[in-house]
Design an enzyme around this catalytic site. Structure first.
Site, PDB file in Angstrom:
ATOM      1  N   ARG A 250      38.782  29.863  41.120  1.00  0.00           N
ATOM      2  CA  ARG A 250      38.667  31.031  40.249  1.00  0.00           C
ATOM      3  C   ARG A 250      38.750  30.530  38.811  1.00  0.00           C
ATOM      4  NH1 ARG A 250      37.004  33.409  43.974  1.00  0.00           N
ATOM      5  NH2 ARG A 250      37.718  35.333  44.941  1.00  0.00           N
ATOM      6  N   GLU A 279      33.968  36.555  34.079  1.00  0.00           N
ATOM      7  CA  GLU A 279      32.611  36.654  34.625  1.00  0.00           C
ATOM      8  C   GLU A 279      32.037  38.038  34.380  1.00  0.00           C
ATOM      9  OE1 GLU A 279      32.979  35.498  38.728  1.00  0.00           O
ATOM     10  OE2 GLU A 279      33.662  33.487  38.180  1.00  0.00           O
ATOM     11  N   HIS A 297      28.938  31.855  40.116  1.00  0.00           N
ATOM     12  CA  HIS A 297      29.816  32.237  41.235  1.00  0.00           C
ATOM     13  C   HIS A 297      29.006  32.428  42.522  1.00  0.00           C
ATOM     14  CE1 HIS A 297      33.933  34.258  42.180  1.00  0.00           C
ATOM     15  NE2 HIS A 297      33.422  33.700  43.279  1.00  0.00           N
TER      16      HIS A 297
HETATM   17  O1  LIG Z   1      34.715  33.573  45.522  1.00  0.00           O
HETATM   18  C1  LIG Z   1      34.539  34.071  46.564  1.00  0.00           C
HETATM   19  C2  LIG Z   1      35.537  34.271  47.576  1.00  0.00           C
HETATM   20  O2  LIG Z   1      36.737  34.204  47.282  1.00  0.00           O
HETATM   21  O3  LIG Z   1      35.159  34.541  48.723  1.00  0.00           O
END
Ligand SMILES: O=CC(=O)O
Length: 333
Positions: A250, A279, A297
């Site tokens: 993250r 984001e 992402h």
């Molecule tokens: O980033 C995506 C997830 O946590 O599945």
């Protein structure tokens, strides 16, 4: 738990699964995936009512919430409005958008995407690392701009084999990254909340010490209060001028401003980033850097895994509404 109900006949009383934002790529709202007919979906985003009013109106029938990355967070405030909720199921592995303390306090069950994405994310992390080290995207840009013919050869990249890789967070994903990079003849060490008893990779209790003993840091841990901004200037300075950072966890695990500053000042060599603090905003300084590879992402996603994810989400909801054990339960409550 409500008795088995034919929800087509009794829409009004049927238990509802709240969705706050359309779930990307998988359309679960169609009834075709569900065998039991014990619940229906309630799509808050289709209503013109303000969210709080919408939730108060429907709260008696809302028994579960289906959440995804990018959807409004499932905060304690939202959960207070929904006293009947017994399950939060997410399409993500990460659960930072869910108030887990409140779920635990209320005994609300939580199910996430389990290990369904681990291989995809690990593949992508390795892809980002190879791209940064061997300058794949940068040299692609060089050729496309016609610079090969006018300016000559592009600088060579650096070898992956032999690099010392520090994995931050050795869960399913971190482990899958480590296994892949071992096959490239890299040496692996790691930092995690706790030393893993059955893992022979060297363990560093401090992420700074790990960085000081590695060429590459790959961020695979969850975002929690403890890991927020854990990768700061001090850690990046310990990684050093030849060091590379890859983040598929993250964005906010890294102190983004300090990382950008380190990249601008050449205090680390490069970065492969799939996730960002705010984001979809990405710091503008990164756009001009050839030693940085950016992606929106997407490490988590392949169409193949989405089929598995749909089955898992459906399985979790079916299990909950049939009083059976969840397929990918999170937490010990
Ligand atoms: O980033 C995506 C997830 O946590 O599945």
């Amino acid at each position: 738990m409500a008795e088995s109900t034919d929800c087509h006949k009794a829409q009004q009383d049927c238990p509802k699964v709240l969705i706050l934002k359309p779930i990307p790529f998988i359309n679960l709202v169609g009834e075709q995936y569900f065998a039991s007919n014990k619940f229906t979906f309630l799509e808050a985003y289709d209503s013109s009512l303000p969210l709080h009013q919408f939730l108060s109106t429907h709260s008696p029938s809302i028994k579960a919430i289906l959440s995804s990355v990018g959807a409004p967070p499932i905060t304690a405030d939202i959960l207070h409005l929904l006293p009947e909720v017994g399950l939060v199921v997410t399409t993500s592995v990460g659960l930072n958008q869910v108030d887990l303390l409140e779920c635990r306090r209320r005994g609300i069950k939580v199910a996430n995407a389990g290990s369904i994405f681990s291989d995809d994310v690990a593949d992508f992390a390795v892809g980002l690392l190879i791209d940064v080290l061997r300058k794949v995207s940068a040299s692609d840009g060089y050729v496309r701009k016609g610079l090969w013919a006018t300016k000559g050869d592009y600088p060579l990249g650096s070898k992956l084999g032999g690099k010392r890789i520090g994995i931050v967070g050795l869960g399913n994903i971190g482990f899958a990254v480590a296994k892949r990079l071992e096959a490239f003849r890299c040496s692996i060490s790691y930092n995690s909340r706790k030393r893993k008893p059955h893992v022979s990779y060297p363990f560093y209790e401090s992420v700074c010490e790990l960085a000081a003993n590695c060429d590459v840091l790959v961020i695979c841990c969850e975002l929690t209060d403890q890991t927020h901004h854990m990768i700061n200037k001090e850690v990046l300075s310990a990684l050093g001028k030849e060091g590379v950072i890859v983040n598929i966890g993250r964005g906010a695990i890294i102190h983004e401003k300090e990382m950008v500053q380190c990249l601008v000042q050449g205090e680390i060599a490069g970065a492969g980033l799939d996730v960002f603090e705010n984001e979809p905003d990405v710091p503008l300084e990164l756009f001009a850097m050839d030693n940085v590879v950016l992606s929106p992402h997407v490490a988590v996603f392949t169409p193949e895994s989405f089929l598995d994810l749909r089955d898992l989400v459906v399985g979790n909801l079916e299990a909950f509404f049939s009083n059976k054990p969840l397929l990918s339960k999170f937490g010990d409550w």
